[in-house]
Design a protein around this motif. Structure first.
Motif, PDB file in Angstrom:
ATOM      1  N   THR A   1     -13.723 -29.812  44.895  1.00  0.00           N
ATOM      2  CA  THR A   1     -12.819 -29.784  45.036  1.00  0.00           C
ATOM      3  C   THR A   1     -12.376 -28.167  44.268  1.00  0.00           C
ATOM      4  N   ASP A   2     -13.156 -27.453  44.244  1.00  0.00           N
ATOM      5  CA  ASP A   2     -13.437 -26.481  43.228  1.00  0.00           C
ATOM      6  C   ASP A   2     -12.782 -25.439  43.115  1.00  0.00           C
ATOM      7  N   ASP A   3     -12.397 -25.294  44.910  1.00  0.00           N
ATOM      8  CA  ASP A   3     -12.663 -24.260  45.885  1.00  0.00           C
ATOM      9  C   ASP A   3     -11.728 -24.374  46.822  1.00  0.00           C
ATOM     10  N   LEU A   4     -10.251 -24.477  47.024  1.00  0.00           N
ATOM     11  CA  LEU A   4      -9.727 -24.735  48.078  1.00  0.00           C
ATOM     12  C   LEU A   4      -9.307 -23.795  49.495  1.00  0.00           C
ATOM     13  N   GLY A   5      -8.915 -22.589  48.457  1.00  0.00           N
ATOM     14  CA  GLY A   5      -9.451 -21.595  49.880  1.00  0.00           C
ATOM     15  C   GLY A   5      -8.021 -21.564  50.402  1.00  0.00           C
ATOM     16  N   ILE A   6      -6.880 -21.440  49.715  1.00  0.00           N
ATOM     17  CA  ILE A   6      -6.034 -21.560  50.025  1.00  0.00           C
ATOM     18  C   ILE A   6      -5.375 -20.089  50.490  1.00  0.00           C
ATOM     19  N   GLU A   7      -4.554 -19.828  51.478  1.00  0.00           N
ATOM     20  CA  GLU A   7      -4.484 -17.790  51.278  1.00  0.00           C
ATOM     21  C   GLU A   7      -2.704 -18.469  52.131  1.00  0.00           C
ATOM     22  N   THR A   8      -2.715 -16.980  52.972  1.00  0.00           N
ATOM     23  CA  THR A   8      -1.657 -16.777  53.669  1.00  0.00           C
ATOM     24  C   THR A   8      -1.994 -16.237  54.761  1.00  0.00           C
ATOM     25  N   PRO A   9      -2.134 -17.243  56.649  1.00  0.00           N
ATOM     26  CA  PRO A   9      -2.798 -16.840  57.076  1.00  0.00           C
ATOM     27  C   PRO A   9      -2.168 -15.499  57.626  1.00  0.00           C
ATOM     28  N   PRO A  10      -2.943 -14.867  58.928  1.00  0.00           N
ATOM     29  CA  PRO A  10      -2.171 -14.071  59.505  1.00  0.00           C
ATOM     30  C   PRO A  10      -1.610 -14.084  59.990  1.00  0.00           C
ATOM     31  N   GLU A  11      -0.283 -13.030  60.812  1.00  0.00           N
ATOM     32  CA  GLU A  11       0.812 -12.798  60.950  1.00  0.00           C
ATOM     33  C   GLU A  11       1.006 -13.992  62.761  1.00  0.00           C
TER      34      GLU A  11
ATOM     35  N   ALA B   1     -11.457 -23.824  52.993  1.00  0.00           N
ATOM     36  CA  ALA B   1     -12.105 -24.521  52.074  1.00  0.00           C
ATOM     37  C   ALA B   1     -13.424 -25.255  53.324  1.00  0.00           C
ATOM     38  N   ALA B   2     -13.066 -25.107  54.639  1.00  0.00           N
ATOM     39  CA  ALA B   2     -14.665 -25.925  55.375  1.00  0.00           C
ATOM     40  C   ALA B   2     -15.540 -24.448  55.208  1.00  0.00           C
ATOM     41  N   TYR B   3     -15.080 -23.399  54.988  1.00  0.00           N
ATOM     42  CA  TYR B   3     -16.290 -22.490  55.154  1.00  0.00           C
ATOM     43  C   TYR B   3     -17.168 -22.738  54.474  1.00  0.00           C
ATOM     44  N   ARG B   4     -16.413 -22.915  52.533  1.00  0.00           N
ATOM     45  CA  ARG B   4     -17.628 -23.106  51.930  1.00  0.00           C
ATOM     46  C   ARG B   4     -18.373 -24.419  51.816  1.00  0.00           C
ATOM     47  N   LEU B   5     -17.889 -25.601  52.433  1.00  0.00           N
ATOM     48  CA  LEU B   5     -18.528 -27.101  52.355  1.00  0.00           C
ATOM     49  C   LEU B   5     -18.802 -27.055  53.529  1.00  0.00           C
ATOM     50  N   ALA B   6     -19.316 -26.618  54.390  1.00  0.00           N
ATOM     51  CA  ALA B   6     -20.593 -26.753  55.559  1.00  0.00           C
ATOM     52  C   ALA B   6     -22.157 -27.410  54.607  1.00  0.00           C
TER      53      ALA B   6
ATOM     54  N   GLU C   1     -23.175 -28.439  52.298  1.00  0.00           N
ATOM     55  CA  GLU C   1     -22.611 -29.230  50.712  1.00  0.00           C
ATOM     56  C   GLU C   1     -22.699 -30.620  52.100  1.00  0.00           C
ATOM     57  N   ALA C   2     -21.582 -30.578  53.325  1.00  0.00           N
ATOM     58  CA  ALA C   2     -20.992 -31.518  53.995  1.00  0.00           C
ATOM     59  C   ALA C   2     -21.416 -31.815  54.957  1.00  0.00           C
ATOM     60  N   GLY C   3     -22.786 -30.830  55.119  1.00  0.00           N
ATOM     61  CA  GLY C   3     -23.749 -31.367  56.550  1.00  0.00           C
ATOM     62  C   GLY C   3     -23.511 -31.328  57.683  1.00  0.00           C
ATOM     63  N   ALA C   4     -21.814 -30.193  58.512  1.00  0.00           N
ATOM     64  CA  ALA C   4     -21.610 -30.351  58.724  1.00  0.00           C
ATOM     65  C   ALA C   4     -20.936 -29.138  59.572  1.00  0.00           C
ATOM     66  N   PRO C   5     -20.815 -28.571  60.825  1.00  0.00           N
ATOM     67  CA  PRO C   5     -19.861 -27.485  61.173  1.00  0.00           C
ATOM     68  C   PRO C   5     -18.484 -27.545  60.359  1.00  0.00           C
ATOM     69  N   PRO C   6     -17.922 -26.121  60.081  1.00  0.00           N
ATOM     70  CA  PRO C   6     -16.745 -25.726  59.407  1.00  0.00           C
ATOM     71  C   PRO C   6     -15.862 -26.462  60.293  1.00  0.00           C
ATOM     72  N   PRO C   7     -15.428 -26.602  61.671  1.00  0.00           N
ATOM     73  CA  PRO C   7     -14.184 -27.588  62.426  1.00  0.00           C
ATOM     74  C   PRO C   7     -14.560 -28.753  62.117  1.00  0.00           C
ATOM     75  N   GLU C   8     -15.609 -29.557  62.119  1.00  0.00           N
ATOM     76  CA  GLU C   8     -15.066 -30.500  62.495  1.00  0.00           C
ATOM     77  C   GLU C   8     -14.451 -30.895  61.173  1.00  0.00           C
TER      78      GLU C   8
ATOM     79  N   GLN D   1      -7.395 -25.529  63.005  1.00  0.00           N
ATOM     80  CA  GLN D   1      -7.475 -24.053  64.209  1.00  0.00           C
ATOM     81  C   GLN D   1      -8.941 -23.761  63.581  1.00  0.00           C
ATOM     82  N   GLY D   2      -9.668 -24.230  64.613  1.00  0.00           N
ATOM     83  CA  GLY D   2     -11.796 -24.112  64.361  1.00  0.00           C
ATOM     84  C   GLY D   2     -11.547 -24.538  62.769  1.00  0.00           C
ATOM     85  N   PRO D   3     -11.998 -23.621  61.717  1.00  0.00           N
ATOM     86  CA  PRO D   3     -12.408 -23.757  60.425  1.00  0.00           C
ATOM     87  C   PRO D   3     -11.382 -23.734  59.317  1.00  0.00           C
ATOM     88  N   TYR D   4      -9.803 -23.890  60.258  1.00  0.00           N
ATOM     89  CA  TYR D   4      -9.244 -23.802  59.114  1.00  0.00           C
ATOM     90  C   TYR D   4      -8.423 -25.171  59.437  1.00  0.00           C
ATOM     91  N   VAL D   5      -7.044 -25.408  58.180  1.00  0.00           N
ATOM     92  CA  VAL D   5      -6.347 -25.978  57.588  1.00  0.00           C
ATOM     93  C   VAL D   5      -4.887 -25.414  57.718  1.00  0.00           C
TER      94      VAL D   5
END
Length: 584
Positions: free
Chosen positions: A24-34, A44-49, A51-58, A81-85
């Motif tokens: 839980t150390d990097d939540l990756g919260i950001e403002t999405p594009p317009e 966060a899913a990008y950086r957890l792939a 660790e979780a042994g799974a693709p970011p979208p999953e 939306q793809g790898p994003y929440v």
């Protein structure tokens, strides 16, 4: 409200990640594009792939599944939306944003119980403030304002160089030359009158014969030595020149406006023994060497040694500035300094030396800026060929007055502006245009100031944003005259259009924008926000009639949105030091 929503998103993501047994150390919260239909998103899913042994979208899908929006007040929905929440806010979020924006203090964050000294401008008191360095007081004052909005206890300081060679030369010239030998001053103001002596002294040292120059240099050196020795008479002689020039410079800076809580003179740290104390501690450092007839610090990671004591036992500017910064550390929790890009080496030397002296330099932050240029070319106070800030501000007011007068016949609002009103608006718009155009750019990027851009009422300029505030005030004044009250609370269902909801979402961002600008020391972030807010309001204004709305609840809700927009625009402009006219 965006800060509250972000806090809920942080909690929701943390809880979901813990349930999935993921870090839980990097939540990756950001403002999405317009073009993304969300207010906040997590990568966060990008950086957890791995660790979780799974693709970011999953992973993103698992996170969405683990979050129940009904558990939160401001989270409306969560989607993948793809790898994003992606996160959309709830109706309650919009209602709370409008309610919060009704207060005049909207955007002000809670007290952080942290003191910050912001040192800016600190131009040598040798003559009028010129355009090239106008960015320092404008950025510095805006930064101090943003930090105050963010809950810091801020003091604004001007560090006065009253002990260097230029000031000694100035003092000698003032006592040597007669006013009858000087040209007429450009303005009836102390710094314009005094700078003539400074320029005369420089010209004399360049043109006089060798014997005369040698005699003059001896007198200048005697002044420097007198200051070093703490001679009271020498200090008073120099202070007469410095204080006179500084009074005139201060009057110019107040026009921006840029005001100071304290003018801290460098001689203060010579007279109280602080500089001598620093010198003794510097000489005791392993890095101290005596080379080329001077005491220096050999700083391996910096391209040039720091000279801190001359062979004649006189200190240097940086030596005294070290004592100055030790005083800052004793007095304030944080110290921020706004500096020209030509001071980067000196700033590196200062910070490295403070570390060698045992100080926590994480408390020290510098904001560097590049120069402001005019299409006409370069400028120099010493040669007397510069463009003075007073001249720029005068022309800004004149041009703004002409713009206002040209638009009088096309005004929709009938509030009978008289000559005093026009003059007031000309000052607000003209000076606001200069200040906004300068502060709206990233400080490290050079600026060529252009009138057409700065005073364009239709483009993304100060007048463009100021006009939104004036329009809000006009709507609210008309509503009051018609007996329509602004409600403290609204039903979000009354905000029928997406334009109204988009405007509320922009209003809700303001406190978060203040926090970001303060955390990163980037006041231009607030300027960018004002343009986004102005665009959202103008879309709302075109698509959402307020006073002529058929349904009373819709009219009341839109009035509340207008009041919230007015407060957001006014305070955002105030954070930048730009006036918010009630009428234009």
């Amino acid at each position: 409200m965006l800060l509250s929503l972000r806090a809920e998103v942080e909690d929701a993501l943390t809880t979901a990640l813990e349930a999935l047994d993921l870090p839980t150390d990097d939540l990756g919260i950001e403002t999405p594009p317009e073009d993304v239909p969300a207010v906040l998103a997590s990568s966060a899913a990008y950086r957890l792939a791995s660790e979780a042994g799974a693709p970011p979208p999953e992973i993103a899908a698992d996170l969405v599944e683990a979050i129940d929006a009904d558990d939160y007040e401001y989270i409306g929905s969560v989607s993948q939306q793809g790898p994003y929440v992606n996160v959309l806010p709830s109706d309650r979020y919009l209602e709370a944003a409008v309610e919060a924006a009704q207060t005049e203090s909207f955007g002000t964050l809670p007290d952080r119980e942290t003191s910050v000294v912001v040192e800016h401008t600190s131009a040598n008191p040798t003559g009028p403030v010129h355009v090239g360095r106008a960015r320092n007081p404008i950025v510095g004052d805006a930064l101090a304002r943003v930090l105050e909005y963010a809950g810091y206890d801020v003091e604004r300081h001007y560090y006065v160089n009253d002990a260097g060679r230029q000031i000694a030369l100035f003092s000698w010239a003032y006592e040597t030359f007669d006013e009858s030998d000087l040209p007429a001053p450009a303005r009836d103001s102390p710094e314009y009158e005094m700078v003539r002596y400074y320029r005369k002294g420089n010209a004399y040292l360049e043109e006089a014969d060798d014997d005369a120059v040698e005699a003059a240099e001896a007198e200048i050196q005697a002044i420097l030595q007198g200051l070093e020795d703490g001679d009271e008479e020498t200090y008073e002689r120099v202070s007469e020149v410095v204080d006179t020039v500084l009074a005139g410079m201060t009057a110019t800076l107040e026009r921006l406006p840029a005001e100071f809580d304290e003018f801290v003179k460098e001689t203060r740290f010579m007279r109280d023994g602080s500089t001598d104390d620093v010198i003794e501690r510097l000489r005791a450092l392993e890095a101290a060497v005596y080379e080329e007839d001077a005491w220096q610090l050999d700083l391996p990671d910096i391209e040039k040694n720091l000279v801190f004591l001359r062979a004649d036992d006189t200190s240097l500017y940086t030596t005294r500035d070290l004592a100055h910064h030790e005083w800052k550390f004793d007095t304030f929790d944080r110290a921020v300094t706004v500096l020209g890009e030509d001071h980067k080496l000196q700033a590196d030397q200062l910070e490295t030396t403070l570390e060698l002296l045992g100080h926590d330099t994480d408390r020290l932050e510098q904001v560097f800026y590049s120069w402001v240029n005019l299409p006409e070319g370069g400028m120099s106070t010493r040669e007397g060929t510069g463009v003075d800030l007073d001249d720029l501000l005068d022309e800004a007011i004149d041009r703004a007055r002409q713009e206002v007068e040209d638009r009088l016949d096309d005004r929709l609002r009938d509030d009978d502006l008289d000559e005093a009103d026009v003059e007031r608006i000309a000052h607000q718009v003209g000076i606001g245009a200069v200040r906004y155009d300068i502060v709206a750019k990233q400080p490290t990027k050079g600026i060529t100031f252009e009138w057409e851009r700065a005073l364009d009422f239709e483009a993304q300029s100060a007048p463009y944003v100021q006009y939104v505030h004036a329009r809000c005030c006009g709507i609210l004044d008309e509503a009051a005259s018609a007996g329509h009250e602004v409600p403290d609370e609204i039903d979000v269902d009354a905000l029928e259009t997406e334009a109204a909801r988009d405007l509320v979402r922009e209003i809700a961002r303001f406190p978060a924008v203040i926090e970001e600008a303060a955390d990163d020391l980037r006041p231009h972030v607030v300027a960018t926000y004002t343009r986004d807010l102005a665009e959202a309001f103008n879309t709302f204004y075109r698509e959402c009639p307020v006073l002529t709305a058929d349904d009373p609840e819709t009219r009341a809700a839109r009035l509340a949105v207008v009041a919230g927009a007015r407060n957001a625009v006014a305070n955002a402009l105030d954070a930048l030091g730009v006036a918010a006219p009630d009428s234009m």
